[in-house]
Design a protein around this motif. Structure first.
Motif, short mmCIF file in Angstrom:
data_model
loop_
_atom_site.label_atom_id
_atom_site.label_comp_id
_atom_site.label_asym_id
_atom_site.label_seq_id
_atom_site.Cartn_x
_atom_site.Cartn_y
_atom_site.Cartn_z
N GLU A 1 0.83 -1.21 0.00
CA GLU A 1 0.00 0.00 0.00
C GLU A 1 0.87 1.26 0.00
O GLU A 1 0.63 2.20 -0.78
CB GLU A 1 -0.92 0.01 1.22
CG GLU A 1 -2.02 -1.02 1.19
CD GLU A 1 -3.07 -0.75 0.14
OE1 GLU A 1 -3.43 0.43 -0.06
OE2 GLU A 1 -3.51 -1.70 -0.52
N LEU A 2 1.86 1.29 0.87
CA LEU A 2 2.73 2.47 0.95
C LEU A 2 3.42 2.73 -0.38
O LEU A 2 3.44 3.86 -0.88
CB LEU A 2 3.79 2.28 2.05
CG LEU A 2 3.30 2.42 3.49
CD1 LEU A 2 4.42 2.04 4.46
CD2 LEU A 2 2.84 3.86 3.77
N ARG A 3 3.99 1.67 -0.95
CA ARG A 3 4.72 1.83 -2.22
C ARG A 3 3.79 2.34 -3.33
O ARG A 3 4.14 3.22 -4.11
CB ARG A 3 5.37 0.51 -2.64
CG ARG A 3 6.56 0.11 -1.78
CD ARG A 3 7.31 -1.06 -2.43
NE ARG A 3 8.41 -1.54 -1.61
CZ ARG A 3 9.60 -0.93 -1.53
NH1 ARG A 3 9.82 0.21 -2.19
NH2 ARG A 3 10.55 -1.44 -0.78
N LEU A 4 2.58 1.76 -3.40
CA LEU A 4 1.64 2.15 -4.45
C LEU A 4 1.22 3.61 -4.30
O LEU A 4 1.24 4.38 -5.27
CB LEU A 4 0.40 1.25 -4.42
CG LEU A 4 -0.70 1.66 -5.41
CD1 LEU A 4 -0.24 1.44 -6.85
CD2 LEU A 4 -1.99 0.90 -5.15
N TRP A 5 0.83 4.00 -3.10
CA TRP A 5 0.36 5.39 -2.91
C TRP A 5 1.48 6.38 -3.20
O TRP A 5 1.24 7.43 -3.81
CB TRP A 5 -0.20 5.57 -1.49
CG TRP A 5 -1.61 5.08 -1.35
CD1 TRP A 5 -2.05 3.79 -1.46
CD2 TRP A 5 -2.78 5.87 -1.10
NE1 TRP A 5 -3.41 3.73 -1.28
CE2 TRP A 5 -3.88 4.99 -1.06
CE3 TRP A 5 -2.99 7.23 -0.90
CZ2 TRP A 5 -5.19 5.44 -0.84
CZ3 TRP A 5 -4.29 7.69 -0.67
CH2 TRP A 5 -5.37 6.79 -0.65
N VAL A 6 2.69 6.06 -2.77
CA VAL A 6 3.81 6.98 -3.04
C VAL A 6 4.09 7.05 -4.55
O VAL A 6 4.33 8.14 -5.09
CB VAL A 6 5.06 6.57 -2.24
CG1 VAL A 6 6.28 7.36 -2.70
CG2 VAL A 6 4.83 6.80 -0.74
N GLU A 7 4.01 5.92 -5.21
CA GLU A 7 4.22 5.89 -6.66
C GLU A 7 3.18 6.78 -7.38
O GLU A 7 3.53 7.58 -8.26
CB GLU A 7 4.09 4.43 -7.12
CG GLU A 7 4.38 4.16 -8.58
CD GLU A 7 4.10 2.68 -8.90
OE1 GLU A 7 3.34 2.44 -9.85
OE2 GLU A 7 4.60 1.79 -8.18
N LEU A 8 1.91 6.65 -6.98
CA LEU A 8 0.85 7.43 -7.63
C LEU A 8 0.97 8.92 -7.32
O LEU A 8 0.81 9.77 -8.21
CB LEU A 8 -0.52 6.92 -7.19
CG LEU A 8 -0.89 5.50 -7.66
CD1 LEU A 8 -2.21 5.05 -7.04
CD2 LEU A 8 -0.99 5.45 -9.18
N VAL A 9 1.27 9.24 -6.07
CA VAL A 9 1.39 10.67 -5.71
C VAL A 9 2.62 11.28 -6.38
O VAL A 9 2.60 12.44 -6.81
CB VAL A 9 1.42 10.86 -4.18
CG1 VAL A 9 1.64 12.33 -3.82
CG2 VAL A 9 0.12 10.38 -3.54
N THR A 10 3.68 10.49 -6.51
CA THR A 10 4.89 10.97 -7.21
C THR A 10 4.55 11.31 -8.66
O THR A 10 4.98 12.34 -9.20
CB THR A 10 6.01 9.92 -7.14
OG1 THR A 10 6.29 9.63 -5.77
CG2 THR A 10 7.29 10.43 -7.80
N GLU A 11 3.75 10.44 -9.28
CA GLU A 11 3.30 10.69 -10.67
C GLU A 11 2.52 12.00 -10.74
O GLU A 11 2.75 12.83 -11.64
CB GLU A 11 2.41 9.51 -11.10
CG GLU A 11 2.17 9.37 -12.56
CD GLU A 11 1.26 8.18 -12.87
OE1 GLU A 11 0.28 8.39 -13.62
OE2 GLU A 11 1.50 7.07 -12.36
N ALA A 12 1.60 12.19 -9.80
CA ALA A 12 0.81 13.44 -9.77
C ALA A 12 1.71 14.65 -9.54
O ALA A 12 1.54 15.70 -10.17
CB ALA A 12 -0.25 13.34 -8.67
N HIS A 13 2.68 14.48 -8.65
CA HIS A 13 3.61 15.56 -8.32
C HIS A 13 4.45 15.92 -9.54
O HIS A 13 4.66 17.10 -9.84
CB HIS A 13 4.50 15.09 -7.15
CG HIS A 13 5.47 16.12 -6.67
ND1 HIS A 13 6.80 16.10 -7.00
CD2 HIS A 13 5.29 17.21 -5.87
CE1 HIS A 13 7.41 17.13 -6.43
NE2 HIS A 13 6.52 17.81 -5.74
N ASP A 14 4.91 14.90 -10.27
CA ASP A 14 5.72 15.14 -11.47
C ASP A 14 4.91 15.84 -12.56
O ASP A 14 5.46 16.58 -13.38
CB ASP A 14 6.28 13.82 -12.02
CG ASP A 14 7.34 13.22 -11.09
OD1 ASP A 14 7.79 13.95 -10.18
OD2 ASP A 14 7.70 12.04 -11.27
N GLN A 15 3.59 15.60 -12.55
CA GLN A 15 2.70 16.27 -13.52
C GLN A 15 2.28 17.66 -13.02
O GLN A 15 1.46 18.33 -13.65
CB GLN A 15 1.44 15.43 -13.76
CG GLN A 15 1.69 14.12 -14.50
CD GLN A 15 0.42 13.27 -14.58
OE1 GLN A 15 -0.70 13.78 -14.51
NE2 GLN A 15 0.59 11.97 -14.73
#
Length: 308
Positions: free
Chosen positions: A240-254
């Motif tokens: 869960e932690l890895r997935l949420w960080v991955e998704l938020v990182t994607e949003a942050h990069d965008q």
């Protein structure tokens, strides 16, 4: 519905009825030779906790120790009240949280900035505790439960820098606080708990590794209740932690703002949780939003990415 549930081996789960809800925040009584309360719940839960302890035969003079996994208000907001109600109890907390229990003014100010007027109905006030009654633990610590039984504290930051996990030497129960996320017993869902300002992914994952190495027999979640599937649950916490960080990182990069990031993450994660299914009980879905709000989780990860 009773506020107290016997979990065996003189361990009792207390539903602290935070903000009047059931199944949001649990405290735990270890009714050993030296009775110990793990987590007080919020300030406005203190009378519920007192009455639950009384129902288990623990009166004002009987409680030896109060331990909190960390000083967030849903876990430790009742410390000052409980300390007044149980004048013989020593209060045990990680050293990074100790001064805030003695003087909660700064903690309450920052909580008020986050929660606004909702602070009073959700948590109530954290009252100060006399510093001489507070014992701070560091990397590891120990609470004497009497009769050779002890509670070992293990520093487990990542969710909060003042977080400890607690291992019962007799039962192998591990009180995980929020370091392993939020467990929803009605649906067996596990969600992350990544609020600002302390969340850090690598630190949080290292704490989960530390928990695995302790080989606990059972996990006792503050949100909410006992879980027997230890390895699977800790693995799910990591996932869960890895997935949420991955998704938020994607949003942050965008360069998405918080609202758009939350919408994107919800769209990609809601179907992972039975509690959020279209045919699920709306009360359980509401509970998820209180204890593991997507907005709070995303904001914590965003904060970590921006301050890295």
């Amino acid at each position: 519905m009773d506020s107290i549930t016997d979990l065996g081996n003189d361990v009792f789960e207390i539903d602290t009825r935070m903000a009047g809800y059931t199944g949001i925040t649990a405290g735990y009584l270890i009714r050993s030779d030296r009775p110990c309360l793990v987590e007080t719940g919020a300030g406005n839960s203190a009378p519920v906790v007192r009455d639950a302890l009384a129902a288990a035969g623990i009166g004002p003079a009987d409680l030896a120790t109060v331990v909190v996994t960390h000083i967030h208000l849903d876990h430790a907001g009742g410390v000052g009240d409980i300390a007044e109600m149980f004048p013989n109890a020593e209060i045990v907390v990680h050293e990074k949280g100790a001064r805030h229990l003695a003087d909660p003014s700064r903690l309450m100010r920052s909580a008020r900035m986050v929660w606004g007027d909702a602070l009073d109905s959700l948590f109530g006030d954290l009252k100060p505790t006399d510093a001489v009654r507070i014992r701070a633990v560091e990397e590891v610590g120990e609470v004497d439960l009497g009769g050779g039984r002890r509670l070992e504290s293990h520093y487990s930051p990542g969710h909060a820098r003042h977080h400890v996990g607690l291992l019962d030497s007799l039962t192998g129960d591990l009180y995980v606080g929020d370091a392993a996320g939020v467990y929803i017993p009605e649906t067996a869902d596990l969600r992350p708990a990544t609020p600002p300002p302390d969340f850090d992914l690598e630190t949080a994952l290292a704490s989960l590794d530390r928990f695995r190495a302790l080989r606990p027999s059972r996990l006792l979640f503050s949100h909410f209740g006992p879980v027997d599937l230890v390895d699977e649950t800790l693995d799910r916490s990591t996932e869960e932690l890895r997935l949420w960080v991955e998704l938020v990182t994607e949003a942050h990069d965008q360069r998405l703002d918080l609202d758009h990031a939350v919408a994107m993450v919800r769209e990609r994660t809601d179907d992972r949780y039975r509690a959020l299914a279209p045919d699920a009980d709306p009360e359980v879905a509401q509970k998820v939003e209180i204890i593991s709000a997507a907005r709070n989780n995303v904001a914590g990860i965003m904060h970590a990415l921006e301050t890295r």
